[in-house]
Design a protein around this motif. Structure first.
Motif, PDB file in Angstrom:
ATOM      1  N   HIS A 162       0.867  -1.174   0.000  1.00 49.98           N
ATOM      2  CA  HIS A 162       0.000   0.000   0.000  1.00 49.98           C
ATOM      3  C   HIS A 162       0.909   1.231   0.000  1.00 49.98           C
ATOM      4  N   ILE A 186      -2.333  -0.216  -4.399  1.00 45.71           N
ATOM      5  CA  ILE A 186      -3.308  -0.683  -3.419  1.00 45.71           C
ATOM      6  C   ILE A 186      -3.242  -2.204  -3.378  1.00 45.71           C
ATOM      7  N   ARG A 227      -1.458  -3.619  -6.225  1.00 46.64           N
ATOM      8  CA  ARG A 227      -1.917  -3.337  -7.590  1.00 46.64           C
ATOM      9  C   ARG A 227      -1.952  -1.841  -7.846  1.00 46.64           C
ATOM     10  N   LEU A 258      -3.345   1.602  -9.000  1.00 46.55           N
ATOM     11  CA  LEU A 258      -4.660   2.240  -9.152  1.00 46.55           C
ATOM     12  C   LEU A 258      -4.727   2.886 -10.532  1.00 46.55           C
ATOM     13  N   LEU A 312      -5.284  11.844   1.342  1.00 53.50           N
ATOM     14  CA  LEU A 312      -4.827  10.562   0.777  1.00 53.50           C
ATOM     15  C   LEU A 312      -4.707   9.488   1.857  1.00 53.50           C
ATOM     16  N   LEU A 343      -8.180   8.267   2.452  1.00 53.95           N
ATOM     17  CA  LEU A 343      -8.713   7.476   1.331  1.00 53.95           C
ATOM     18  C   LEU A 343      -7.987   6.148   1.164  1.00 53.95           C
ATOM     19  N   PHE A 344      -6.643   6.154   1.335  1.00 54.06           N
ATOM     20  CA  PHE A 344      -5.875   4.968   0.943  1.00 54.06           C
ATOM     21  C   PHE A 344      -5.245   4.219   2.114  1.00 54.06           C
ATOM     22  N   ASN A 345      -5.174   4.816   3.300  1.00 50.19           N
ATOM     23  CA  ASN A 345      -4.564   4.158   4.471  1.00 50.19           C
ATOM     24  C   ASN A 345      -3.278   3.410   4.070  1.00 50.19           C
ATOM     25  N   PRO A 346      -2.284   4.153   3.500  1.00 54.58           N
ATOM     26  CA  PRO A 346      -1.083   3.490   2.976  1.00 54.58           C
ATOM     27  C   PRO A 346      -0.043   3.191   4.063  1.00 54.58           C
ATOM     28  N   GLU A 347       0.966   2.392   3.676  1.00 55.27           N
ATOM     29  CA  GLU A 347       2.104   2.142   4.566  1.00 55.27           C
ATOM     30  C   GLU A 347       3.156   3.219   4.414  1.00 55.27           C
ATOM     31  N   TYR A 391      -4.168   6.025  11.418  1.00 56.98           N
ATOM     32  CA  TYR A 391      -3.613   6.260  10.081  1.00 56.98           C
ATOM     33  C   TYR A 391      -2.099   6.475  10.107  1.00 56.98           C
ATOM     34  N   GLY A 398       2.777   3.239  12.039  1.00 57.79           N
ATOM     35  CA  GLY A 398       3.765   2.627  11.144  1.00 57.79           C
ATOM     36  C   GLY A 398       3.938   3.343   9.813  1.00 57.79           C
ATOM     37  N   LEU A 399       3.229   4.467   9.641  1.00 56.89           N
ATOM     38  CA  LEU A 399       3.330   5.207   8.366  1.00 56.89           C
ATOM     39  C   LEU A 399       4.743   5.747   8.168  1.00 56.89           C
TER      40      LEU A 399
END
Lengths: 319, 319
Positions: free
Chosen positions: B130, B146, B149, B151, B245, B248-252, B284, B287-288
């Motif tokens: 992510h 995501i 994959r 987006l 963002l 919306l995306f809860n990224p790493e 959120y 660990g970001l």
């Protein structure tokens, strides 16, 4: 051999439980009051009673249980964190509890995420692979389907459409703070208190605290200029939020649900106009559909059941 | 048996072509000037010459060709629409042309999308599923991964991070219009023209038209108050964009590339502070990571090759 699926809609005021077939047709449905104030044990007891009531009596195997719950929650672990409208719920392992009780795989998803699965499976977005569902109500929630998969993010906190940031008058705000039901009521109160003319003042007998988004909608439909101007601004803000989502997700369809979306064309006309005026390129509008949710009260039990057929929304909905 | 991959970086000023192994190690690299003004035929001729130059001489089979190109383009068809910095290009079927010439499957992806694939495969986001890549430069572009994959959206126009709508003080604006290089220069010019004191005026010999984001960065690093205030505002705007963002995306991880991000800590400190102050929930930030891009000039050829291993980014990068 056909299998059954149990769909659970855990809401702040009602619990609905249904038995569905693998095509997500509802075969039997039961409901009761949530009585959330009695705390998680009693509520989970009521959910379990309803699951037993709809459980197949003819030995048909149950594929799994899906639960639509208010968030925040972790869809990977099925733990419900602390929903504002479920007092006393703190990190309740709801999926594990139901799985232990009924012996079948159980998934929990947040209500807006589950709604996009339902609308794609059986509703307004049927057959779409790139879909956005937005609920406009007391808050603004969302669910996003990308290439047939639910957008969840690392810990399942994604798709919080209502909490995209807009800078208004120099300070950060959000789509929800500017355009959800309470914002509509607040903006109306402020403008009437400032002395602007509106039939709303008579409609609430002068008690501005009684103003809510439904009353603003009524006044707007009667042609009240103040109400119309509030609704147009809300449509403009929502439209700008949609432009961001078009640029990020390039979807086939945006589906609107929730009580505020019942305002209808007086809201959707400015939404559509704002999208047309601000989109980066016509390509984003190519075949784009903007529609109302189609499943009404059944959206959550159908979506909850779709959690089972997609293994928590982690797998592709349509192959 | 090992196979080779050809990665092509088609940029507005340089073309770089590399032969890579299946682990995306660069084995050989060639480059030349794009000379974009000579039009698509000449440019595609130069790309083809460089592909021949790095093509395996020992009979190693070539798995495919991946091309990183400026957008807008359609990643599903490999057609490059009309990039502002490639004059004369209008709906050029670049993937088909190269596939016909070299007889191997060819994918085309936009440069920012390709960059996130590269940084995840070999760079700052290695191993992440992510991830968000943002390039801050003349424009603001993005790539979003995501669950492994890319987006893309229905027609591949997604992930346009720079075109999320942010400011609605009466008029809509975007992340790019408020925080890309030209915006930084414009804001600085306006404030100096209004009479604010700054060493920048001396740095450009009084010619305000010469102000660019690099000069503002230099002045800020020398402690110039006006430059620092501009950079802090840009960091605030970018930080607010990142909050959206995250929701919306809860990224790493968020990876920053592009010339403006070379400003370093004077820019990233306000970005991080704005994120902390505006995020909906601590979850959120759990660990970001926020990091600088790690692959430099090689990002595009590596990402282009990753298009081949992921079949155009349509398949999961890491299984």
């Amino acid at each position: 051999m056909s299998q059954a699926i149990i769909g659970v809609d855990l809401g702040g005021s009602r619990i609905r439980v249904a038995r569905l077939d693998q095509d997500l047709n509802i075969l039997e449905r039961q409901e009761t009051a949530t009585l959330a104030d009695e705390g998680p044990d009693k509520v989970i007891g009521r959910i379990s009673d309803l699951i037993r009531a709809v459980w197949p009596k003819d030995g048909t195997p149950v594929m799994g249980i899906g639960v639509s719950s208010p968030g925040p929650l972790n869809p990977f672990t099925g733990v419900v964190l602390a929903p504002p409208n479920l007092p006393g719920w703190h990190s309740i392992p709801l999926a594990q509890i139901l799985q232990d009780t009924f012996g079948v795989t159980t998934y929990v998803g947040n209500d807006a995420n589950v709604a996009v699965l339902a609308e794609v499976a059986r509703g307004a977005a049927k057959g779409c692979k790139h879909a956005i569902y937005i609920t406009l109500s007391t808050g603004i929630g969302g669910g996003v389907l990308i290439d047939g998969r639910l957008l969840l993010g690392k810990e399942g906190f994604g798709a919080e459409i209502g909490h995209t940031i807009l800078v208004v008058d120099g300070r950060p705000s959000s789509l929800e703070k500017e355009a959800a039901g309470p914002a509509i009521a607040r903006q109306t109160r402020v403008r009437i208190a400032r002395g602007e003319q509106s039939i709303i003042k008579q409609m609430v007998g002068g008690e501005l605290a009684r103003i809510d988004s439904r009353i603003v909608s009524e006044a707007a439909h009667q042609g009240d200029e103040l109400a119309l101007s509030i609704v147009r601004r809300v449509g403009w803000v929502i439209g700008l939020g949609m432009v961001s989502l078009l640029h990020l997700f390039n979807p086939e369809i945006i589906v609107f649900g929730g009580s505020v979306s019942n305002m209808g064309e007086i809201l959707f006309e400015p939404i559509r106009q704002t999208i047309r005026e601000n989109v980066l390129d016509e390509g984003y509008l190519n075949g784009l559909r903007i529609e109302m949710a189609a499943l009404g009260d059944n959206v959550s039990v159908i979506g909850a059941a779709a959690l089972v057929t997609t293994m928590g929304g982690f797998n592709r909905l349509l192959e």
